[in-house]
Design an enzyme around this catalytic site. Structure first.
Site, mmCIF file in Angstrom:
data_model
loop_
_atom_site.group_PDB
_atom_site.id
_atom_site.type_symbol
_atom_site.label_atom_id
_atom_site.label_comp_id
_atom_site.label_asym_id
_atom_site.label_seq_id
_atom_site.Cartn_x
_atom_site.Cartn_y
_atom_site.Cartn_z
ATOM 1 N N ASP A 67 -11.819 3.742 2.324
ATOM 2 C CA ASP A 67 -11.581 2.892 3.492
ATOM 3 C C ASP A 67 -11.663 3.648 4.812
ATOM 4 O O ASP A 67 -11.683 4.888 4.830
ATOM 5 C CB ASP A 67 -10.216 2.186 3.371
ATOM 6 C CG ASP A 67 -9.115 3.097 2.849
ATOM 7 O OD1 ASP A 67 -9.274 4.321 2.958
ATOM 8 O OD2 ASP A 67 -8.106 2.587 2.348
ATOM 9 N N ASN A 136 3.439 -1.990 -0.661
ATOM 10 C CA ASN A 136 3.270 -3.428 -0.939
ATOM 11 C C ASN A 136 2.261 -3.676 -2.068
ATOM 12 O O ASN A 136 1.847 -4.806 -2.293
ATOM 13 C CB ASN A 136 2.832 -4.167 0.327
ATOM 14 C CG ASN A 136 1.469 -3.713 0.820
ATOM 15 O OD1 ASN A 136 0.824 -2.863 0.190
ATOM 16 N ND2 ASN A 136 1.007 -4.259 1.930
ATOM 17 N N HIS A 138 -0.792 -2.278 -2.269
ATOM 18 C CA HIS A 138 -2.221 -2.196 -1.938
ATOM 19 C C HIS A 138 -2.870 -0.960 -2.560
ATOM 20 O O HIS A 138 -2.230 0.066 -2.749
ATOM 21 C CB HIS A 138 -2.488 -2.303 -0.429
ATOM 22 C CG HIS A 138 -2.119 -1.124 0.406
ATOM 23 N ND1 HIS A 138 -1.510 -1.239 1.636
ATOM 24 C CD2 HIS A 138 -2.287 0.207 0.229
ATOM 25 C CE1 HIS A 138 -1.327 -0.052 2.165
ATOM 26 N NE2 HIS A 138 -1.791 0.850 1.328
ATOM 27 N N GLU A 143 -5.009 -5.511 0.709
ATOM 28 C CA GLU A 143 -3.643 -5.984 0.915
ATOM 29 C C GLU A 143 -3.311 -7.133 -0.043
ATOM 30 O O GLU A 143 -4.221 -7.765 -0.598
ATOM 31 C CB GLU A 143 -3.497 -6.467 2.365
ATOM 32 C CG GLU A 143 -3.708 -5.385 3.411
ATOM 33 C CD GLU A 143 -2.504 -4.451 3.587
ATOM 34 O OE1 GLU A 143 -1.807 -4.162 2.595
ATOM 35 O OE2 GLU A 143 -2.284 -3.999 4.721
#
Ligand SMILES: O=P(O)(O)OC[C@H]1O[C@](O)(CO)[C@@H](O)[C@@H]1O
Length: 243
Positions: A67, A136, A138, A143
């Site tokens: 990313d 979370n 990811h 996400e």
């Protein structure tokens, strides 16, 4: 998923390094999917060490990063281009032309996603994908709520992700709101996945990964279905669950 628990972060990084070094030795032209964040730094340090001792070579290795933030140039200290150069590439004998990171500065970001996906596919996909885990759930910057069928795409970063990453910036307003990330479908096509999890802040996410169901609201959960996924976790993480 095969889970290997290490006493601490250093030992976890060492184990990850052993796995990668062995595979690089067997396949010098290996294609590696690489992650940023704090967690893989220990692994990169160990790999640099082995490369300097000439025990492994990256001359024929190709890398694809997961990313990049939208709007940060490669020269920005918080860009993932910069991170990879500082923490890994400039210390090893890799050919820069064989290192790939999405271009978050592209004029046409949709086109950049298509281009990046094609580069990965032309190379035949990843042999090993290294991953970190977001609190979370990811993986990459996928996400919660991201479709499992996504390929490289643009993502709006969650507030919690921007808050977690604000530690690298002067303040949260400077953390980009968007990123380009390799999608979950592409991650799942990697022949092997190595997921690194360290520290007590990841305990809840680790618990959900191992004991929860497979759901797009917790992206890493899809790894339960991967045929060759090794989870390397340290006791700072597992301690929170077993005690
Ligand atoms: O290793 P860290 O810094 O805890 O980050 C975990 C994950 O979060 C990210 O940094 C993105 O927020 C990923 O690149 C990484 O895999």
């Amino acid at each position: 998923m095969k889970i290997i628990e290490s006493k601490n972060y250093l030992k976890m990084s060492h184990t990850a390094c052993q796995i990668l070094a062995e595979q690089i030795g067997q396949n010098p032209k290996i294609k590696l999917g690489l992650a940023t964040g704090s967690t893989p730094i220990g692994l990169y340090n160990r790999l640099i060490h082995l490369n300097k001792k000439k025990e492994i070579s990256f001359q024929k290795v190709t890398t694809f990063n997961l990313d990049e933030y939208v709007g940060l140039p490669a020269t920005h200290p918080n860009s993932y281009h910069y991170f990879m150069r500082e923490n890994f590439f400039q210390h090893i004998d890799i050919n820069e032309a064989n290192t790939h990171i999405p271009n978050g500065m592209a004029y046409d970001l949709e086109k950049e996603c298509i281009r990046y996906q094609q580069v990965i596919e032309t190379a035949g996909g990843m042999d090993i994908q290294v991953l970190g885990l977001g609190e979370n759930g990811h993986i990459g910057f996928n996400e919660p709520g991201t479709s499992f069928s996504e390929e490289t795409h643009i993502i709006s970063l969650e507030k919690s992700t921007r808050e977690a990453n604000a530690r690298f910036f002067d303040n949260i307003d400077q953390v980009p709101k968007k990123a380009i990330t390799v999608g979950i479908n592409t991650i799942m096509q990697s022949k092997q996945v190595i997921l690194l999890i360290s520290g007590e802040t990841k305990a809840e996410a680790y618990n959900r990964l191992v004991n929860g169901g497979i759901t797009e609201t917790f992206p890493a959960s899809i790894l339960q279905k991967h045929k060759n996924c090794i989870v390397l976790v340290d006791q700072e993480t597992t301690f929170q669950i077993t005690n």
